[in-house]
Design a protein around this motif. Sequence first.
Motif, PDB file in Angstrom:
ATOM      1  N   UNK A  82      14.584 -24.803 -31.417  1.00 28.78           N
ATOM      2  CA  UNK A  82      14.668 -25.784 -30.340  1.00 28.78           C
ATOM      3  C   UNK A  82      16.085 -26.327 -30.344  1.00 28.78           C
ATOM      4  N   UNK A  83      16.809 -26.152 -29.239  1.00 25.78           N
ATOM      5  CA  UNK A  83      18.199 -26.598 -29.205  1.00 25.78           C
ATOM      6  C   UNK A  83      18.479 -27.387 -27.941  1.00 25.78           C
ATOM      7  N   UNK A  84      19.410 -28.312 -28.076  1.00 28.67           N
ATOM      8  CA  UNK A  84      19.855 -29.174 -26.981  1.00 28.67           C
ATOM      9  C   UNK A  84      21.367 -29.141 -26.978  1.00 28.67           C
ATOM     10  N   UNK A  85      21.964 -28.926 -25.790  1.00 25.37           N
ATOM     11  CA  UNK A  85      23.415 -28.804 -25.770  1.00 25.37           C
ATOM     12  C   UNK A  85      24.035 -29.230 -24.463  1.00 25.37           C
ATOM     13  N   UNK A  86      25.354 -29.271 -24.491  1.00 24.99           N
ATOM     14  CA  UNK A  86      26.140 -29.577 -23.308  1.00 24.99           C
ATOM     15  C   UNK A  86      27.247 -28.532 -23.215  1.00 24.99           C
ATOM     16  N   UNK A  87      27.561 -28.094 -22.000  1.00 27.20           N
ATOM     17  CA  UNK A  87      28.552 -27.041 -21.839  1.00 27.20           C
ATOM     18  C   UNK A  87      29.484 -27.272 -20.667  1.00 27.20           C
ATOM     19  N   UNK A  88      30.654 -26.662 -20.742  1.00 30.78           N
ATOM     20  CA  UNK A  88      31.656 -26.763 -19.676  1.00 30.78           C
ATOM     21  C   UNK A  88      32.302 -25.394 -19.515  1.00 30.78           C
ATOM     22  N   UNK A  89      32.263 -24.849 -18.266  1.00 33.84           N
ATOM     23  CA  UNK A  89      32.854 -23.549 -17.967  1.00 33.84           C
ATOM     24  C   UNK A  89      33.844 -23.688 -16.818  1.00 33.84           C
ATOM     25  N   UNK A  90      35.011 -23.151 -17.018  1.00 39.18           N
ATOM     26  CA  UNK A  90      36.036 -23.091 -15.969  1.00 39.18           C
ATOM     27  C   UNK A  90      36.170 -21.625 -15.577  1.00 39.18           C
ATOM     28  N   UNK A  91      35.825 -21.276 -14.312  1.00 42.07           N
ATOM     29  CA  UNK A  91      35.732 -19.863 -13.986  1.00 42.07           C
ATOM     30  C   UNK A  91      36.409 -19.449 -12.703  1.00 42.07           C
ATOM     31  N   UNK A  92      36.550 -18.125 -12.569  1.00 45.21           N
ATOM     32  CA  UNK A  92      37.109 -17.552 -11.349  1.00 45.21           C
ATOM     33  C   UNK A  92      36.598 -16.132 -11.172  1.00 45.21           C
ATOM     34  N   UNK A  93      36.727 -15.614  -9.949  1.00 45.18           N
ATOM     35  CA  UNK A  93      36.322 -14.247  -9.614  1.00 45.18           C
ATOM     36  C   UNK A  93      37.546 -13.368  -9.450  1.00 45.18           C
ATOM     37  N   UNK A  94      37.342 -12.110  -9.716  1.00 47.96           N
ATOM     38  CA  UNK A  94      38.307 -11.113  -9.269  1.00 47.96           C
ATOM     39  C   UNK A  94      37.570  -9.791  -9.066  1.00 47.96           C
ATOM     40  N   UNK A  95      38.121  -8.905  -8.307  1.00 45.36           N
ATOM     41  CA  UNK A  95      37.487  -7.628  -8.010  1.00 45.36           C
ATOM     42  C   UNK A  95      38.002  -6.570  -8.969  1.00 45.36           C
ATOM     43  N   UNK A  96      37.086  -6.032  -9.770  1.00 43.38           N
ATOM     44  CA  UNK A  96      37.474  -4.942 -10.662  1.00 43.38           C
ATOM     45  C   UNK A  96      37.615  -3.641  -9.895  1.00 43.38           C
ATOM     46  N   UNK A  97      36.808  -3.481  -8.849  1.00 47.35           N
ATOM     47  CA  UNK A  97      36.828  -2.282  -8.014  1.00 47.35           C
ATOM     48  C   UNK A  97      36.579  -2.712  -6.576  1.00 47.35           C
ATOM     49  N   UNK A  98      37.282  -2.104  -5.611  1.00 46.15           N
ATOM     50  CA  UNK A  98      36.976  -2.309  -4.204  1.00 46.15           C
ATOM     51  C   UNK A  98      37.624  -3.542  -3.612  1.00 46.15           C
ATOM     52  N   UNK A  99      36.927  -4.164  -2.666  1.00 49.18           N
ATOM     53  CA  UNK A  99      37.466  -5.276  -1.888  1.00 49.18           C
ATOM     54  C   UNK A  99      37.849  -6.450  -2.778  1.00 49.18           C
TER      55      UNK A  99
ATOM     56  N   UNK B 243      30.858 -30.963 -12.858  1.00 47.41           N
ATOM     57  CA  UNK B 243      30.522 -29.727 -12.155  1.00 47.41           C
ATOM     58  C   UNK B 243      30.890 -29.808 -10.678  1.00 47.41           C
ATOM     59  N   UNK B 244      30.971 -28.652 -10.015  1.00 46.53           N
ATOM     60  CA  UNK B 244      31.251 -28.603  -8.580  1.00 46.53           C
ATOM     61  C   UNK B 244      30.090 -29.141  -7.763  1.00 46.53           C
ATOM     62  N   UNK B 245      28.858 -28.888  -8.255  1.00 51.63           N
ATOM     63  CA  UNK B 245      27.688 -29.328  -7.504  1.00 51.63           C
ATOM     64  C   UNK B 245      26.495 -29.441  -8.435  1.00 51.63           C
TER      65      UNK B 245
ATOM     66  N   UNK C 236      35.618 -21.973  -9.792  1.00 51.73           N
ATOM     67  CA  UNK C 236      34.464 -22.864  -9.941  1.00 51.73           C
ATOM     68  C   UNK C 236      34.489 -23.548 -11.302  1.00 51.73           C
ATOM     69  N   UNK C 237      33.750 -24.659 -11.356  1.00 53.23           N
ATOM     70  CA  UNK C 237      33.550 -25.400 -12.603  1.00 53.23           C
ATOM     71  C   UNK C 237      32.054 -25.622 -12.782  1.00 53.23           C
ATOM     72  N   UNK C 238      31.534 -25.217 -13.942  1.00 50.04           N
ATOM     73  CA  UNK C 238      30.138 -25.477 -14.303  1.00 50.04           C
ATOM     74  C   UNK C 238      30.134 -26.450 -15.477  1.00 50.04           C
ATOM     75  N   UNK C 239      29.446 -27.554 -15.313  1.00 49.20           N
ATOM     76  CA  UNK C 239      29.323 -28.538 -16.383  1.00 49.20           C
ATOM     77  C   UNK C 239      27.861 -28.945 -16.453  1.00 49.20           C
TER      78      UNK C 239
ATOM     79  N   UNK D 168      22.972 -28.495 -14.045  1.00 52.21           N
ATOM     80  CA  UNK D 168      24.397 -28.540 -13.694  1.00 52.21           C
ATOM     81  C   UNK D 168      24.649 -29.837 -12.921  1.00 52.21           C
ATOM     82  N   UNK D 169      25.605 -30.695 -13.349  1.00 57.07           N
ATOM     83  CA  UNK D 169      25.749 -32.027 -12.772  1.00 57.07           C
ATOM     84  C   UNK D 169      27.201 -32.360 -12.430  1.00 57.07           C
ATOM     85  N   UNK D 170      27.370 -32.846 -11.199  1.00 54.90           N
ATOM     86  CA  UNK D 170      28.690 -33.318 -10.772  1.00 54.90           C
ATOM     87  C   UNK D 170      29.146 -34.499 -11.611  1.00 54.90           C
TER      88      UNK D 170
END
Length: 749
Positions: free
Chosen positions: A538-555, A601-603, A562-565, A595-597
């Motif tokens: 049983x675990x309880x935690x808090x996290x923060x992610x700073x992220x972005x997209x990129x295309x490995x293949x194609x468009x 977080x973003x939303x 984005x930010x996930x908190x 996930x909380x502003x």
Amino acid sequence: MPFHKWNFIKNVVLTFSLYGFCNLTFSADLQSSKSATQNAQTQRPKIGLVLSGGGARGFAHIGVLKILEQNNVPIDYIVGTSMGSIVAGLYAMGLTPEEIEKGVQGIEWGKVFDDFAYRDYKSFRRKQDDYDFFSIYRVGITDDGMNISPGLIEGQQVELALDRLAYPGFHINDFDKFRIPYRAIATDIATGEAHIIKSGNLARAMRASMSIPGALPPVTINGKLLVDGGIGNNVPIDVVREMGADTVIVVDVSAPLSSKEELNSAIDITGQLTTILTRRIADIQISSMMGNDVLVVPGEKEISSSDFDKYPELIKSGEVAATEQLENIRKLSLSEEGYSSYITLLPTVANKKPVIEYIDIKNETGLKDDVMRVRLRQKIGTRLDVPQLEQDLSYIYGLDYSGSVVYSLEQRDGKTGLVVYVRDRKWAHSYLQFGLNINDTLNAFSQTNLNVSYNYNNLNDLAGEFRAVGSVGTEPKLTAELYQPVNIKLDTFLSLKTGYISEVAPILIDEHVESVQQINRKVLTLSAGQLFLQNTNLSLGIGYNDGHFNSAVGLKAKQPDFVESYYYLKVFHDSLDNLSFPNTGFLSSLTYTANRESIGADMDYDQLKLAVSGATTFGRYTVFGRALFETTSNDEDIPLNAFLIHGGLFELSGTVRNELLSPHFGLLEVALYRRLGNISFLPIYTGFSLETGNAWGSKDDINTDNLRFAGSIFIGADTFMGPLYFSIGATDRGEQAIYLNIGKTFLNN
């Protein structure tokens, strides 16, 4: 004095005098009889028994012992090599052939030579390593540089098996004080010479005598590094003669040399070379036999030295071979009276039901002694509970801090004590592990990652650990974690983890991959947890992610950064015996993420994930079932980075891995697979799966009317490089895929 009184006194004196005379006469006769028996035993030729090595073929020794006892053959000295040292040691301390056979029957020989067969004894922390697959083999790191294990296995299960057999004799350190004087033969690997073990811990002596080079680590006794005695002296006739034997009975269970037609592989050639080395010295020893010496050579050539599960046939072969030599054996027999006297004069030393009066822990690791002590359930003042003790020691070994965890008994100040030895893993205070993940949907999409992990688990005496994991390939990753239990049970912990991770998701149009989106995150999590019964967290935690997209293949990706908190609560249960091809046990998890502003977080959105799976086995057939349900709130507004990612083999087989992106996902799956053959180190399976479920874009879409159906057929193997699957999958929508997967299991494809 009156006459009648004097007469009474005279009669009393006479009566006592006669009684004393008779008693003295009876005692003298008894002593004379005992002396005569001892003289008879002293005057007969002393018989020495030699039991050779031969792996599983050594079970034949038990059958020979049965015939010797049935024919009243006394044994005055006994020497054994390798497997022969085990049977000889057990007989020497006072176990009957029937008791030795019963002990052999109680051991799961299929698991004795596999330190990795007992996943249920692993600590919860080490179980979690299995989901991020790495090879079971490690590269140790010490002050002297990099090292590899001195054996294919560390020998933990072998040592526990020997302890179980030998514990009645643990309180005797001088092997001359056994019921029958005993010697075990090992080989000094530094000199190549035979080494005679005549004192110490009985199980340790046996373990040294059977330490096959390359398979089991050498054993250090009195400063000497010892390996299997078969190399130095597999038929130690000279040793038993030096002990005082006039006549010897030799049981040679050595594997016979193979014919030219049977030598068809490198393994066959290597085995033949080993046999030649042991055979030459054995033949020299056997050539020294003379007079009334007896040689017994059990047959069963078709049974190899590794066929430990065939002990009934091997024991019988020993009886048959000894019976064939019955005429020579009976020349050494005693009369019923003489054999009874021989048995009577033997000391009783085996303590089969010891009462434990104190417990001592010899701990060579960096952990607190109390970490070990709290895991021992043996009560002071009660009989030794061997099955319970073995389980407790297995849990200590499962902490992954020691090379072996074994026990002994000792006598101190008239009390019987249990001594637990927790030996240091000197070659790997920290270690590297390597892994390879390949997910190839042939002609569609391929993912390859080369993984490496570094573990330093000696931060402090409460199992503090630093772990770093890196991946190079389609989904690069680099993470570092500090993990710290806070009590001696190690069941309450804190964790801090940071790093960089990426995940790819192919975008398909008309079953063709148009682009591959890569989701990259810089992560930071802080959590606290509580473990229950070794398999539930049983675990309880808090996290923060700073992220972005990129295309490995194609468009080119058009998704914003984005930010996930978030904070999360997770309950996780894992009692599966194996992740690659589970046979028994359950796995379930329930995770709530918010996930909380308000914390960056973003939303705002919530996710709930439920997974339940389990396996049961009937003979060679295993049924595996799994149910998944995952859902997301605000499903109309959440960004792509919040989507659930599924698809591929066993997740609607026929789809491409990770092609199903959605806020909601459900799956029901059942798989049936059968184990092929009996290769213990390379289990091979074939089977099929049936699956139903879907990825839904909104809650309103979730219903049974739009369920998708899929299935697969597969063949796989549980290799040292991880699970390998070759499979074909198809869905009811006409999607088809051929998969080659390495290093991914049923549960994380």
